[in-house]
Design a protein around this motif. Structure first.
Motif, PDB file in Angstrom:
ATOM      1  N   ARG A 298       0.676  -0.906  -0.115  1.00  0.00           N
ATOM      2  CA  ARG A 298       0.152  -0.064  -0.084  1.00  0.00           C
ATOM      3  C   ARG A 298       1.105   1.525  -0.163  1.00  0.00           C
ATOM      4  O   ARG A 298       0.255   2.192  -0.457  1.00  0.00           O
ATOM      5  CB  ARG A 298      -1.217   0.037   1.422  1.00  0.00           C
ATOM      6  CG  ARG A 298      -1.459   1.426   1.209  1.00  0.00           C
ATOM      7  CD  ARG A 298      -2.883   1.370   0.389  1.00  0.00           C
ATOM      8  NE  ARG A 298      -4.020   2.524   0.961  1.00  0.00           N
ATOM      9  CZ  ARG A 298      -3.099   3.864  -0.052  1.00  0.00           C
ATOM     10  NH1 ARG A 298      -1.610   3.580   0.185  1.00  0.00           N
ATOM     11  NH2 ARG A 298      -3.663   5.183   0.505  1.00  0.00           N
ATOM     12  N   TYR A 299       1.719   1.109   0.928  1.00  0.00           N
ATOM     13  CA  TYR A 299       2.841   2.488   1.005  1.00  0.00           C
ATOM     14  C   TYR A 299       4.415   2.224   0.034  1.00  0.00           C
ATOM     15  O   TYR A 299       4.381   3.157   0.883  1.00  0.00           O
ATOM     16  CB  TYR A 299       3.000   2.796   2.616  1.00  0.00           C
ATOM     17  CG  TYR A 299       0.900   2.985   3.021  1.00  0.00           C
ATOM     18  CD1 TYR A 299       0.344   4.135   2.813  1.00  0.00           C
ATOM     19  CD2 TYR A 299       0.471   2.195   3.743  1.00  0.00           C
ATOM     20  CE1 TYR A 299      -0.282   4.390   3.456  1.00  0.00           C
ATOM     21  CE2 TYR A 299      -0.100   2.769   4.385  1.00  0.00           C
ATOM     22  CZ  TYR A 299      -0.837   3.641   3.649  1.00  0.00           C
ATOM     23  OH  TYR A 299      -1.973   3.811   4.798  1.00  0.00           O
ATOM     24  N   HIS A 413       0.370   6.084  11.982  1.00  0.00           N
ATOM     25  CA  HIS A 413       1.519   7.204  11.540  1.00  0.00           C
ATOM     26  C   HIS A 413       1.708   7.157   9.668  1.00  0.00           C
ATOM     27  O   HIS A 413       2.179   7.851   8.857  1.00  0.00           O
ATOM     28  CB  HIS A 413       2.817   6.221  12.195  1.00  0.00           C
ATOM     29  CG  HIS A 413       3.859   7.502  12.402  1.00  0.00           C
ATOM     30  ND1 HIS A 413       4.550   9.136  11.889  1.00  0.00           N
ATOM     31  CD2 HIS A 413       4.570   6.689  11.834  1.00  0.00           C
ATOM     32  CE1 HIS A 413       5.383   9.088  11.500  1.00  0.00           C
ATOM     33  NE2 HIS A 413       5.965   7.531  11.773  1.00  0.00           N
ATOM     34  N   ARG A 415       0.334   6.022   7.649  1.00  0.00           N
ATOM     35  CA  ARG A 415      -0.971   7.442   6.509  1.00  0.00           C
ATOM     36  C   ARG A 415      -0.633   8.115   6.817  1.00  0.00           C
ATOM     37  O   ARG A 415      -0.765   9.444   5.942  1.00  0.00           O
ATOM     38  CB  ARG A 415      -2.822   7.042   7.552  1.00  0.00           C
ATOM     39  CG  ARG A 415      -3.207   5.825   6.726  1.00  0.00           C
ATOM     40  CD  ARG A 415      -5.178   5.731   6.245  1.00  0.00           C
ATOM     41  NE  ARG A 415      -5.743   6.863   8.049  1.00  0.00           N
ATOM     42  CZ  ARG A 415      -6.398   5.876   9.084  1.00  0.00           C
ATOM     43  NH1 ARG A 415      -6.011   4.509   8.560  1.00  0.00           N
ATOM     44  NH2 ARG A 415      -6.180   6.568  10.599  1.00  0.00           N
ATOM     45  N   SER A 416      -0.249   9.346   7.840  1.00  0.00           N
ATOM     46  CA  SER A 416       0.472  10.783   7.702  1.00  0.00           C
ATOM     47  C   SER A 416       1.321  10.339   7.224  1.00  0.00           C
ATOM     48  O   SER A 416       1.505  11.805   5.881  1.00  0.00           O
ATOM     49  CB  SER A 416       0.439  10.507   9.316  1.00  0.00           C
ATOM     50  OG  SER A 416       1.607   9.893   9.635  1.00  0.00           O
ATOM     51  N   ASP A 418       2.156   9.403   4.147  1.00  0.00           N
ATOM     52  CA  ASP A 418       1.314   9.456   2.934  1.00  0.00           C
ATOM     53  C   ASP A 418       0.926  10.657   2.465  1.00  0.00           C
ATOM     54  O   ASP A 418       0.657  11.350   1.491  1.00  0.00           O
ATOM     55  CB  ASP A 418       0.468   8.164   2.852  1.00  0.00           C
ATOM     56  CG  ASP A 418       0.061   7.725   1.311  1.00  0.00           C
ATOM     57  OD1 ASP A 418       0.613   8.089   0.167  1.00  0.00           O
ATOM     58  OD2 ASP A 418      -0.941   7.076   0.659  1.00  0.00           O
ATOM     59  N   ARG A 419       0.017  10.900   2.967  1.00  0.00           N
ATOM     60  CA  ARG A 419      -0.812  12.088   3.474  1.00  0.00           C
ATOM     61  C   ARG A 419       0.270  13.532   3.084  1.00  0.00           C
ATOM     62  O   ARG A 419       0.651  14.539   2.135  1.00  0.00           O
ATOM     63  CB  ARG A 419      -1.601  12.601   4.562  1.00  0.00           C
ATOM     64  CG  ARG A 419      -3.380  12.952   3.634  1.00  0.00           C
ATOM     65  CD  ARG A 419      -3.647  13.012   5.127  1.00  0.00           C
ATOM     66  NE  ARG A 419      -3.724  13.212   6.944  1.00  0.00           N
ATOM     67  CZ  ARG A 419      -3.569  12.304   7.081  1.00  0.00           C
ATOM     68  NH1 ARG A 419      -4.464  10.843   6.942  1.00  0.00           N
ATOM     69  NH2 ARG A 419      -3.135  12.519   7.789  1.00  0.00           N
ATOM     70  N   ALA A 420       1.662  13.600   3.636  1.00  0.00           N
ATOM     71  CA  ALA A 420       2.461  13.989   3.772  1.00  0.00           C
ATOM     72  C   ALA A 420       2.844  14.380   2.504  1.00  0.00           C
ATOM     73  O   ALA A 420       3.649  15.367   1.844  1.00  0.00           O
ATOM     74  CB  ALA A 420       3.574  14.150   4.938  1.00  0.00           C
ATOM     75  N   SER A 422       1.596  13.359  -0.747  1.00  0.00           N
ATOM     76  CA  SER A 422       1.155  13.835  -2.005  1.00  0.00           C
ATOM     77  C   SER A 422       0.868  15.147  -1.724  1.00  0.00           C
ATOM     78  O   SER A 422       0.877  15.740  -2.218  1.00  0.00           O
ATOM     79  CB  SER A 422      -0.320  13.009  -1.172  1.00  0.00           C
ATOM     80  OG  SER A 422      -0.489  11.925  -1.440  1.00  0.00           O
ATOM     81  N   GLN A 423       0.063  15.668  -0.727  1.00  0.00           N
ATOM     82  CA  GLN A 423       0.763  17.044   0.082  1.00  0.00           C
ATOM     83  C   GLN A 423       2.085  17.814  -0.711  1.00  0.00           C
ATOM     84  O   GLN A 423       2.334  19.178  -1.634  1.00  0.00           O
ATOM     85  CB  GLN A 423       0.153  17.799   1.084  1.00  0.00           C
ATOM     86  CG  GLN A 423      -1.585  16.994   1.511  1.00  0.00           C
ATOM     87  CD  GLN A 423      -0.694  17.457   3.250  1.00  0.00           C
ATOM     88  OE1 GLN A 423      -0.031  17.307   3.822  1.00  0.00           O
ATOM     89  NE2 GLN A 423      -2.081  17.496   3.459  1.00  0.00           N
ATOM     90  N   SER A 424       3.129  17.365  -0.177  1.00  0.00           N
ATOM     91  CA  SER A 424       4.396  17.870  -1.126  1.00  0.00           C
ATOM     92  C   SER A 424       4.891  18.062  -1.852  1.00  0.00           C
ATOM     93  O   SER A 424       4.520  18.427  -2.949  1.00  0.00           O
ATOM     94  CB  SER A 424       5.132  16.909  -0.318  1.00  0.00           C
ATOM     95  OG  SER A 424       6.732  17.738  -0.580  1.00  0.00           O
TER      96      SER A 424
END
Length: 438
Positions: A298-299, A413, A415-416, A418-420, A422-424
């Motif tokens: 997944r990651y 953690h 997921r966070s 991954d989110r960071a 994506s935002q970057s």
């Protein structure tokens, strides 16, 4: 109190309670620490090591002249056999990798005594803590605080001073692979390094090697690296001792606590008693590798360096919960990674949970082994047959709950991260005027 029947237990509980309190004070009021000790990080680490490892060793084993107990005694038996030139598995019992006994026999050249194994293990632990601090100091302003907190926590203290545990070595191996991850032929070297860990430490690392297959960039080279070490090792061991080299597989022949099986046994004993412990362990091993492999798949786009520490914690956290033969002290394997990856100073609730888990991991084996007699709770009558049994069972339930919370936090953690990422990526795309999707 139930502990008062055994002096060593009283001391262990008292020391663990003091260390838990000191750990809480350190993380609850970090400002004085940062002010006085951050400017001298090397001195701070050395003082922590000397104050929380060297001096306790001197007091317990040299001044009070206590004899080593627990795993230290078992390690010493294999160390003296290896020191005498005997053949591992064939001539002496060992549940570790074939080279482990010979490695821990080296300190015997300095002092032919079981006590020497404790400073030997503590020095290796210190080197790993130092390397971890160096790895995280650029990304975590409180990296030094986490190192000192690690030395203060009750479980690592007891695991090292009273048992000379080696499980933290796996994280040391993981740090080495992180250094090779971004290099040419990184997947090959990662395979070779983890392959070496199987013959130097122990084969249980297989639970991590399968998820890593889905994480590395080049799967063929990763498997090739494992094979370069593994195939010659198996051939040599078989030629020397036949199938005796399979001895480490017998280590999973005992029920341990705490885990999901141990706390659900009172109402599922009819199911568990129809399945052999070996099969239960095999099922739990598959569950662990399946869940961890899913997380790796997944990651994996985040890369080995970014998610390996979290995957490491996740894998062994699930392993402790699912494996009936996994002792609580396996927390020692990944405790330091939890501090650097998951702990936030402002998250007081999680910090208290972590300190409580450390404390309970120390005291529960005392109750279960010494006072309960390693009894399985096959029914509710057994659970409530005495106050000691009830206390032990309730502690196990709390421990499992805290471990479940830790595993869930690790998922969050990931997921966070991954989110960071994506935002970057989105921010970078906007700056360059390109679309995030291409």
């Amino acid at each position: 109190m139930i502990f008062f029947e055994d002096t060593v237990s009283v001391v262990k509980v008292a020391v663990s309670l003091l260390l838990a309190l000191a750990s809480w004070l350190l993380i609850r009021f970090p400002a004085p620490f940062r002010h006085y000790l951050n400017p001298r990080p090397a001195l701070t680490l050395w003082v922590s090591f000397i104050g929380l490892r060297v001096i306790p060793f001197i007091i317990v084993y040299l001044i009070m002249d206590f004899a080593p107990r627990s795993d230290t005694e078992f390690f010493y038996k294999k160390a003296i056999a290896a020191f005498a030139g005997k053949m591992v598995y064939r001539d002496f019992l060992s549940y570790h990798g074939p080279l482990f006994g010979y490695l821990i026999s080296l300190p015997l050249y300095l002092w032919y005594n079981a006590k020497i194994l404790i400073p030997f293990m503590a020095i290796v632990e210190f080197a790993i803590v130092w390397a971890t601090w160096r790895y995280y100091q650029s990304s975590r302003p409180d990296a030094l605080l986490m190192a000192v907190l690690y030395f203060l926590l009750p479980m690592p203290f007891v695991a090292m001073i009273l048992s000379s545990e080696e499980d933290i070595w796996f994280w040391g191996v993981g740090l080495i692979t992180l250094a090779y991850a971004s290099r040419a032929q990184g997947s090959l070297w990662i395979g070779i390094i983890w392959g070496l860990s199987m013959i130097v430490i122990k084969s249980m690392i297989i639970v991590l090697l399968v998820p890593l297959f889905f994480l590395v960039d080049n799967k063929f080279k990763y498997v090739l690296g494992l094979a370069i070490v593994g195939i010659p090792s198996i051939v040599i061991l078989y030629l020397l001792m036949g199938d005796a080299f399979l001895m480490p597989l017998q280590h999973s022949g005992y029920n341990m606590t705490p885990n999901i099986v141990s706390i659900t046994r009172p109402f599922l004993s009819g199911v568990y008693n129809q399945i052999s412990l070996t099969r239960l362990n095999t099922i739990s091993l598959c569950i662990t590798m399946a869940l961890s492999s899913w997380a790796a798949i997944r990651y994996r786009h985040l890369g080995y360096r970014q998610i390996f520490p979290s995957l490491y914690v996740l894998t062994f956290g699930i392993f402790m919960l699912a494996q009936p033969s996994a002792p609580g002290f396996y927390l020692f394997m990944y405790m330091i990674v939890v501090l650097y990856e998951m702990v936030k100073i402002e998250d007081r609730s999680f910090n208290v949970q972590l300190i409580l888990l450390n404390f309970l991991i120390v005291i529960e084996p005392i109750i279960w082994v010494i006072y309960v007699g390693m009894l399985n709770y096959d029914d509710w009558h057994t659970v409530f047959s005495s106050g000691v049994n009830t206390a032990d069972y309730l502690i196990q339930v709390v421990e499992v709950g805290l471990l479940l919370a830790l595993v869930w936090r690790t998922f969050v953690h990931l997921r966070s991260l991954d989110r960071a990422a994506s935002q970057s990526f989105a921010a970078s795309s906007q700056r360059t005027g390109s679309s995030p999707v291409s």
